[in-house]
Scaffold this active site. Structure first.
Site, PDB file in Angstrom:
ATOM      1  N   ASN A  59      -2.088   7.505  -7.377  1.00  0.00           N
ATOM      2  CA  ASN A  59      -3.025   8.619  -6.965  1.00  0.00           C
ATOM      3  C   ASN A  59      -3.507   9.713  -7.810  1.00  0.00           C
ATOM      4  OD1 ASN A  59      -1.551   7.028  -4.328  1.00  0.00           O
ATOM      5  ND2 ASN A  59      -0.289   8.654  -4.046  1.00  0.00           N
ATOM      6  N   ARG A 414     -13.430  -1.645   4.053  1.00  0.00           N
ATOM      7  CA  ARG A 414     -12.961  -1.903   3.288  1.00  0.00           C
ATOM      8  C   ARG A 414     -12.349  -3.261   2.951  1.00  0.00           C
ATOM      9  NH1 ARG A 414     -12.406   2.037  -0.601  1.00  0.00           N
ATOM     10  NH2 ARG A 414     -11.527   3.594   0.324  1.00  0.00           N
ATOM     11  N   ARG A 444     -15.207   4.474  -1.270  1.00  0.00           N
ATOM     12  CA  ARG A 444     -15.048   4.379  -2.746  1.00  0.00           C
ATOM     13  C   ARG A 444     -14.000   3.749  -3.248  1.00  0.00           C
ATOM     14  NH1 ARG A 444     -15.250   9.911  -4.634  1.00  0.00           N
ATOM     15  NH2 ARG A 444     -15.484  10.631  -2.581  1.00  0.00           N
ATOM     16  N   HIS A 474     -17.248   4.856   9.067  1.00  0.00           N
ATOM     17  CA  HIS A 474     -15.454   4.399   8.637  1.00  0.00           C
ATOM     18  C   HIS A 474     -14.072   4.066  10.068  1.00  0.00           C
ATOM     19  CE1 HIS A 474     -11.623   6.413   8.066  1.00  0.00           C
ATOM     20  NE2 HIS A 474     -11.410   5.414   6.991  1.00  0.00           N
ATOM     21  N   TYR A 507       0.138  -1.088   5.049  1.00  0.00           N
ATOM     22  CA  TYR A 507      -0.132  -0.431   6.256  1.00  0.00           C
ATOM     23  C   TYR A 507       0.583  -0.469   7.449  1.00  0.00           C
ATOM     24  CZ  TYR A 507      -3.499   1.185   2.191  1.00  0.00           C
ATOM     25  OH  TYR A 507      -4.241   1.533   1.328  1.00  0.00           O
ATOM     26  N   ARG A 603       1.327  12.487   7.888  1.00  0.00           N
ATOM     27  CA  ARG A 603       1.684  12.229   6.268  1.00  0.00           C
ATOM     28  C   ARG A 603       1.169  12.472   5.250  1.00  0.00           C
ATOM     29  NH1 ARG A 603      -1.022   8.861   2.707  1.00  0.00           N
ATOM     30  NH2 ARG A 603      -2.968   8.355   4.322  1.00  0.00           N
ATOM     31  N   HIS A 631      -0.406   4.919   8.410  1.00  0.00           N
ATOM     32  CA  HIS A 631      -2.030   4.806   8.154  1.00  0.00           C
ATOM     33  C   HIS A 631      -2.765   5.303  10.287  1.00  0.00           C
ATOM     34  CE1 HIS A 631      -6.083   3.811   7.399  1.00  0.00           C
ATOM     35  NE2 HIS A 631      -5.699   3.970   6.085  1.00  0.00           N
TER      36      HIS A 631
END
Length: 949
Positions: A59, A414, A444, A474, A507, A603, A631
């Protein structure tokens, strides 16, 4: 304060920081510390703790590459951009970030040291040079000569060899070299004078007279080298190479060695120059990725302090200041930790890791029936990762060969590198279906993977389109169009998370599947607008950013403000990964000042500070960082009894609502709505991982909401572990109900859990008029249609009575509801076995609108047992069940008589016991492990406010 920060301060108009806001980057660092706290949590298995330390590392690596990189670019602009939430310039933010990271590194190192020591006690030892035995040294030499040394590419840095490019995130052994090791021959006076002149002429070239050696880690070798010895003993390859540095540079004297890592800016504008150069967008993205690896450094790390000479040289050549250098004894790349478990025996691995968890097939869907048929009958809400993504993949597989399917359209952000979902879409295209895939190549660090998949999709005949120039796509939406006898049918799937089979196991997300015609038309319009790069707000049901989500959130908050001012019941709830948008925050402050109770479940980043007097008095915020990554995004407007719920792909961040194509959608089906509320109730009941954000920006400690028992021990309730167990129970119950139906034991059978319903193939699908328990429903239902309404009323009343009787801790709430519900169902089953009775006149019919009323509105007097009764009777029921299993007899109140079912029950009694076992994420720990908050903690208050109790 550095020079750039001083310049910015002098040249910029001061913006006063609002007292109820905090800086985004510093809030993120606090989130990452909560991740590291899991590495320090003694209730977490040791290898999992090591993995949390690894997550902290990765992270932080990405944070420096993206956020610090972006701020570094902004700090170079002549006109500074002020952060409106903290009043800080980019340079001031960078200064604060580096200072905070220097505070975190010692905690990071201490946490790693503790876990490393505890693992050594369990026989897992990561060794250094000084730890090796003679046998291990001999083994290591042979291994290095065969597998590592032949692949090394050492190089020197001096006046004739310039400083090389150090790759982003790469590990390097840096070696300080002295004169040649062989004895020097005597030189004449003329030779010495000539050497001195040459040295003076080259003094300012290359490394200015300093000779360094650099050894990059070879890509062909494993990071972990196992060594002989008891248990698992290993050395990391960079430390092994460091041991052989003197042999690699044998012609020099090695003064000292170290291991270093450079982090570079990776924040690039993916659209810059694409149109001007007129190149294919996919080729443009490939060029961008190559450029990323050579951007400016933002951080240098070393395993030990560097000498003054080497430090000065490296900082100069990399263009870094001393505050950008971090020294840590933690390995500079922690990615190796994830493979350690596979090197252990199954028994050793089980003792040091979480219990194996496999997402379960959704019990609301019959695996033996067509998914298309079932979603055509009723809407489905899947809860990942407790329930498997396989059901949605199977839907796509069916669609790929269904003659009625005309087209499949999907957005892909993704994808997993190995994706059954993608293969199903490719198969559909090869079968002649019209498949449109909108790829967002700017996801990304997943750009390369998306580029490869987009090429495969095109080769298979799919229509591939890309995201907008100025907006990342997204949203997660898929629509399957079928030609039926009644016209076109749209099967629409909407998700809060990506179409990635790997992350769907890690997630927590929701996946909604519906055949609603209005949502289907909106989905068709959405893909039409995407193909035309048109940002539209012309949708009937869906909210689509950037023109609708923030606008509708603000509008609905205004509605609650007006209700508060009229003295009516009101409330707001948001579950999100991060909240950073200033407009939304300011509107929440306005709502709090008007008296609207606001609950936030965040979160990660939170730029709003709750509980600030005069601003956010009515705002409460909690966070869970645990085994799974929270998530899902949920928006709630209104009190519990008429709360409007929306699920979304968008966080409450400016980038999501203003700069991305996102989708939010309402949950209109009351069964599914209560399923979401039940899930939230369990999350809010957590006493193991749930932490509250305080007005000063700090968080309560882990376990602060737990309470001590009479023995001084603490019971911790982990909501994620409970939901994992709940999904497993649902699978067992589904098998039991199906077996009973197959054995012709009669009646419809349905069971309702917080994750959804379990129904036999012949049961009526759940509709908007059926009740779902709020927190926990652990029972096996075998009933006739006549008892449906009676059971619904009993479940509501029992849940209300038990919740009212247990507010001290969330764990007691869960336990009481479970026991109350189980007792009521057992009573109903007993009456059925005796011939059954008709529902009383005052019990609402199964299709009555009142069946979905707030349990708080039910008449407690109508509940037959007292608050204590179900607890005692459930204990008796459990004891009877245990005795029955031990003696090989059928379970009480669940096995039909011989007259009712001549065939033997196909499911063994032990499976039924497993389905009803209270495996609910609870753990008893010594009081020294956690420090509970004083009595009157906030968790009961949260639960009551969320559910209007």
């Amino acid at each position: 304060m550095n020079a750039q920060a001083s310049k910015d301060t002098a040249a910029t108009t001061t913006i006063v920081k609002p007292p109820y806001m905090q800086n985004r980057e510093l809030s993120w660092l606090d989130f990452n510390k909560r991740v590291l706290d899991q590495g320090a949590d003694p209730t977490v298995p040791l290898l999992e703790r090591l993995n949390f330390i690894s997550i902290f590392w990765s992270n932080l690596q990405e944070f420096f590459m993206v956020r610090v990189g972006s701020l570094t670019d902004l700090s170079l602009l002549k006109k500074s951009i002020i952060d409106p939430k903290s009043g800080m310039t980019p340079a001031q933010q960078l200064e604060a970030i580096y200072a905070r990271c220097h505070e975190l590194y010692p905690y990071y190192e201490e946490t790693y040291k503790t876990v490393r020591s505890l693992l050594a006690e369990q026989g897992i030892r990561g060794l250094h040079k000084e730890d090796l035995t003679a046998e291990q040294r001999d083994y290591l030499r042979g291994y290095m000569e065969d597998n590592v040394l032949p692949f090394l590419s050492p190089q020197i840095i001096n006046a004739r060899h310039p400083f090389p490019h150090l790759e982003n995130g790469g590990l390097y052994i840096v070696v300080r070299l002295d004169e040649e090791a062989r004895p020097k021959a005597k030189k004449s006076k003329e030779e010495r004078a000539r050497d001195k002149a040459e040295a003076k002429a080259t003094k300012n070239l290359g490394a200015e007279g300093v000779t360094l050696g650099i050894i990059p880690l070879p890509r062909q070798t494993s990071r972990v080298i196992e060594l002989p010895g008891d248990g698992l003993q290993f050395i990391l390859v960079e430390r092994a190479i460091e041991m052989f540095a003197a042999e690699v540079f044998s012609m020099y004297t090695v003064k000292h060695t170290n291991i270093i890592c450079v982090t570079r800016n990776a924040d690039l504008d993916a659209t810059e120059g694409a149109e001007e150069q007129g190149e294919d967008y996919r080729e443009h993205m490939k060029r961008i990725l190559k450029k990323r690896s050579r951007l400016a450094p933002v951080r240098l790390e070393s395993e030990r302090p560097l000498s003054r000479t080497v430090k000065g040289l490296l900082l100069e050549k990399l263009g870094l200041a001393e505050h950008q250098l971090f020294v840590t004894r933690v390995p500079l790349n922690m990615g190796y930790t994830w493979g350690l478990g596979s090197r252990l025996s199954a028994e050793a691995r089980a003792a040091l890791t979480q219990a194996p968890f496999t997402p379960q097939w959704p019990a609301c869907l019959d695996r033996k029936r067509s998914i298309i048929e079932q979603v055509s009958e009723h809407e489905v809400l899947l809860s990942y990762p407790y329930q498997s993504m396989d059901a949605f993949v199977q839907l796509l597989r069916e669609a790929s060969v269904d003659p009625a399917v005309v087209s499949i359209k999907i957005t892909l952000y993704r994808l997993a590198s190995q994706s059954h979902l993608a293969e199903a879409l490719i198969n559909a295209a090869e079968n002649g279906k019209e498949v449109t895939a909108l790829f967002e190549l700017r996801a990304r660090f997943d750009e390369s993977n998306n580029i490869e998949w987009s090429q495969r999709f095109e080769a298979a005949g799919c229509h591939v389109i890309y995201g907008f120039r100025n907006f990342k796509v997204h949203s997660k939406i898929c629509t399957i169009t079928r030609q039926t006898e009644n016209g076109l049918q749209h099967i629409t799937q909407l998700g809060t998370g990506n179409y990635n089979e790997k992350t769907a196991k890690l997630y927590t997300d929701f996946s909604f599947i519906t055949c609603d015609s209005q949502i289907g038309h909106d989905a068709a319009d959405f893909f039409r607008n995407m193909a035309l790069e048109n940002t539209s707000d012309n949708y009937d049901i869906l909210w689509v950013a950037p023109l609708m989500i923030k606008q509708n959130i603000l509008r609905n908050i205004d509605v609650q403000i007006e209700r508060a001012r009229r003295g009516e019941k009101c409330g707001l709830f948001f579950k999100t990964n991060s909240i950073t948008d200033k407009e939304v925050i300011d509107k929440l402050v306005e709502a709090s000042q008007a008296g609207v109770p606001i609950d936030l479940f965040v979160r990660g980043i939170s730029c709003i500070l709750p509980g600030v007097e005069g601003y956010t008095d009515r705002v409460r915020e909690v966070s869970i960082v645990g085994q799974l990554l929270e998530h899902s995004r949920i928006y709630g407007f209104g009190p519990r009894d008429d709360c409007k719920l929306y699920l979304s792909s968008a966080d409450l961040m400016t980038r999501n609502m203003d700069k991305r194509i996102e989708i939010a959608w309402p949950i209109l089906n009351d069964t599914l709505r209560n399923q979401v509320l039940g899930y939230l109730g369990i999350c809010y009941s957590d006493t193991a991982k749930l932490r509250e954000l305080l007005p000063d920006g700090s968080y309560t400690a882990l376990g602060a909401f737990a309470e001590r028992d009479e023995n001084g021990e603490v019971e911790l309730f982990d909501s994620q572990k409970y939901l994992i167990a709940e999904a497993q129970r649902m699978k067992l119950v589904s098998a039991e109900l199906a077996a009973r139906q197959e054995a012709n034991n009669g009646g419809s059978a349905r069971m309702v859990f917080p994750l959804g319903e379990v129904a036999t193939a012949g049961s009526a699908p759940a509709g908007a008029d059926e009740v779902v328990t709020e927190e926990e429903s652990e029972f096996i239902a075998h009933r006739s249609p006549e008892l449906e309404a009676a059971e619904a009323k009993a479940v509501r009343d029992a849940a209300d009575a038990m919740a009212a009787a247990a507010t001290a801790t969330a764990a007691s709430v869960l336990e009481a509801v479970t026991k109350g519900v189980a007792q009521e169902v057992a009573a109903l089953q007993a009456r059925e076995a005796q011939g059954g009775t008709a529902p009383s006149e005052n019990v609402p019919a199964a299709d009555s609108g009142s069946a979905v009323a707030d349990p708080a509105s039910a008449d407690p007097a109508a509940t037959a047992p007292t608050a204590e009764g179900p607890v005692a009777e459930r204990a008796e029921l459990d004891a009877a069940a245990a005795t029955a299993v031990e003696e090989g007899r059928p379970l009480p109140d669940t096995a039909p008589s011989a007259a009712e079912a001549p065939a033997p029950a196909p499911a063994p009694a032990t499976e039924v016991i497993d389905a009803a076992r209270t495996d609910d994420g609870r753990a008893i720990v010594p009081a020294a492990v956690v420090e509970p908050a004083p009595e009157g903690n906030a968790i009961a208050r949260f639960f009551r406010r969320l559910f209007g109790k």
